[in-house]
Motif scaffolding. Structure first.
Motif, short mmCIF file in Angstrom:
data_model
loop_
_atom_site.label_atom_id
_atom_site.label_comp_id
_atom_site.label_asym_id
_atom_site.label_seq_id
_atom_site.Cartn_x
_atom_site.Cartn_y
_atom_site.Cartn_z
N ILE A 32 4.38 -22.36 3.99
CA ILE A 32 3.17 -22.52 3.14
C ILE A 32 2.01 -22.18 4.12
CG2 ILE A 32 1.58 -23.78 1.46
CD1 ILE A 32 4.34 -25.37 0.91
N GLY A 33 1.22 -21.19 3.98
CA GLY A 33 0.11 -20.88 4.78
C GLY A 33 -1.22 -20.89 4.15
N VAL A 34 -2.23 -20.99 4.75
CA VAL A 34 -3.58 -21.04 4.15
C VAL A 34 -4.43 -19.93 5.08
CG1 VAL A 34 -4.18 -23.12 5.46
CG2 VAL A 34 -5.74 -22.43 3.38
N LEU A 35 -4.89 -19.17 4.31
CA LEU A 35 -5.93 -18.05 5.07
C LEU A 35 -7.19 -19.00 5.25
CD1 LEU A 35 -5.11 -14.77 2.97
CD2 LEU A 35 -4.71 -15.42 5.13
N ILE A 36 -7.62 -19.03 6.44
CA ILE A 36 -9.07 -19.66 6.90
C ILE A 36 -9.86 -18.60 7.35
CG2 ILE A 36 -9.78 -21.21 8.67
CD1 ILE A 36 -7.17 -22.53 8.29
N GLY A 37 -11.11 -18.40 7.23
CA GLY A 37 -11.92 -17.43 7.56
C GLY A 37 -13.52 -17.83 6.78
N PRO A 38 -14.44 -17.51 7.29
CA PRO A 38 -15.80 -17.66 6.53
C PRO A 38 -15.98 -16.82 5.35
CG PRO A 38 -15.82 -16.10 8.28
CD PRO A 38 -14.66 -16.67 8.48
N SER A 39 -16.92 -17.21 4.20
CA SER A 39 -16.97 -16.59 2.82
C SER A 39 -17.36 -14.97 3.25
CB SER A 39 -17.85 -17.20 2.30
OG SER A 39 -17.73 -18.59 1.97
N GLY A 40 -16.76 -14.06 2.42
CA GLY A 40 -17.05 -12.58 2.69
C GLY A 40 -16.12 -12.05 3.73
N ILE A 176 7.85 -18.67 -0.41
CA ILE A 176 6.81 -18.34 0.53
C ILE A 176 5.20 -18.38 -0.07
CG2 ILE A 176 5.43 -16.88 2.09
CD1 ILE A 176 8.19 -15.64 2.61
N ILE A 177 4.46 -19.52 0.32
CA ILE A 177 3.06 -19.81 -0.55
C ILE A 177 2.06 -19.59 0.37
CG2 ILE A 177 1.75 -21.35 -1.65
CD1 ILE A 177 4.66 -22.93 -2.38
N VAL A 178 0.91 -18.65 0.09
CA VAL A 178 -0.22 -18.22 0.86
C VAL A 178 -1.28 -18.54 -0.03
CG1 VAL A 178 -1.53 -16.67 2.09
CG2 VAL A 178 1.16 -16.55 2.01
N SER A 179 -2.18 -19.57 0.45
CA SER A 179 -3.54 -19.94 -0.37
C SER A 179 -4.87 -19.57 0.45
CB SER A 179 -3.47 -21.63 -0.49
OG SER A 179 -2.24 -22.10 -0.99
N ILE A 180 -5.72 -19.42 -0.50
CA ILE A 180 -7.21 -19.42 -0.10
C ILE A 180 -7.88 -20.63 -0.81
CG2 ILE A 180 -9.29 -18.14 -0.23
CD1 ILE A 180 -7.68 -15.57 -0.36
N GLY A 181 -8.76 -21.20 0.05
CA GLY A 181 -9.66 -22.35 -0.59
C GLY A 181 -10.56 -22.68 0.18
N HIS A 182 -11.72 -23.54 -0.23
CA HIS A 182 -12.65 -23.78 0.56
C HIS A 182 -12.85 -25.27 0.66
CE1 HIS A 182 -14.39 -19.89 0.62
NE2 HIS A 182 -14.30 -19.93 -0.63
N ARG A 183 -11.79 -26.15 0.16
CA ARG A 183 -11.78 -27.38 0.39
C ARG A 183 -10.95 -27.88 1.57
NH1 ARG A 183 -9.76 -29.72 -5.68
NH2 ARG A 183 -11.73 -29.60 -6.85
#
Length: 202
Positions: A32-40, A176-183
């Motif tokens: 389970i992966g989370v995509l990390i990076g600034p907005s935009g 396989i799970i990939v997420s985007i989020g800001h929390r």
């Protein structure tokens, strides 16, 4: 089963510069992966590309299960007009799925069970949080091999978010799970961090 992104560039229509440049990572079954990076920074564009939903220019390669086995979940799930049963099961889940009611209960939507055969404009009637929980009902019923979540829990309180992530981790142990989020709370539900760095942004 494997999801591999290699030297991927994602471009917007009419723009020469890539929105995402040289993105590379891989995930195995059960990760389970989370995509990390600034907005935009193009995280949603990258996720849509992985789902086969990006109509603009790109280069690089993606190796993944069939698109039919991939589920892209936007921030606000779409539900059609008609019966609530049909809305929850959109687009191709059997409206008589034997696990439908149990999964609604598991996703904290028990208050909707007696409304399944009511007809309404459910896109307008349901709250953002209810729409997001319906998306998790669909994830669990379809048993997708790849689940791509684009801020799919942004309207939920943290305990409900945690409960739903635990559900899909338990019920879909090989997906396989990939997420985007800001929390900041999202990190606890993932075992891989996939960095989209400022240097990679257009």
């Amino acid at each position: 089963m494997y999801l591999a992104v290699s030297q991927l560039e994602v471009r917007y229509a009419g723009q020469a510069q890539a929105a995402v440049h040289n993105a590379s990572f891989g995930l195995r079954a059960g990760q389970i992966g989370v995509l990390i990076g600034p907005s935009g920074c193009g995280k949603t564009s990258l996720l849509r590309m992985m789902a086969g939903l990006w109509p603009f220019g790109s280069s690089g390669s993606i190796r993944s299960p069939r698109h039919e086995d991939t589920m892209f979940v936007p921030q606000r799930a779409y539900v059609p007009q008609g019966s609530l049963r049909e809305a929850v099961c959109y687009p191709d889940i059997s409206s008589r799925h034997p696990d439908l009611i149990g999964t609604l209960l598991d996703c904290r939507l028990g208050h909707l069970v007696d409304k399944l055969d009511e007809h309404d404009d459910w896109q307008q009637r349901l709250s953002p949080g209810e729409l997001q929980r319906i998306a998790f009902v669909r994830i669990l019923l379809t048993q997708a091999q790849v689940v791509l979540l684009d801020e799919a829990t942004s309207a939920l309180d943290e305990p409900t978010e945690a409960a739903l992530y635990q559900l899909i981790k338990t019920r879909l142990p090989q997906s396989i799970i990939v997420s985007i989020g800001h929390r900041n709370t999202l990190a606890a539900f993932h075992n891989r961090s996939l960095q989209v760095s400022p240097a990679a942004c257009g």
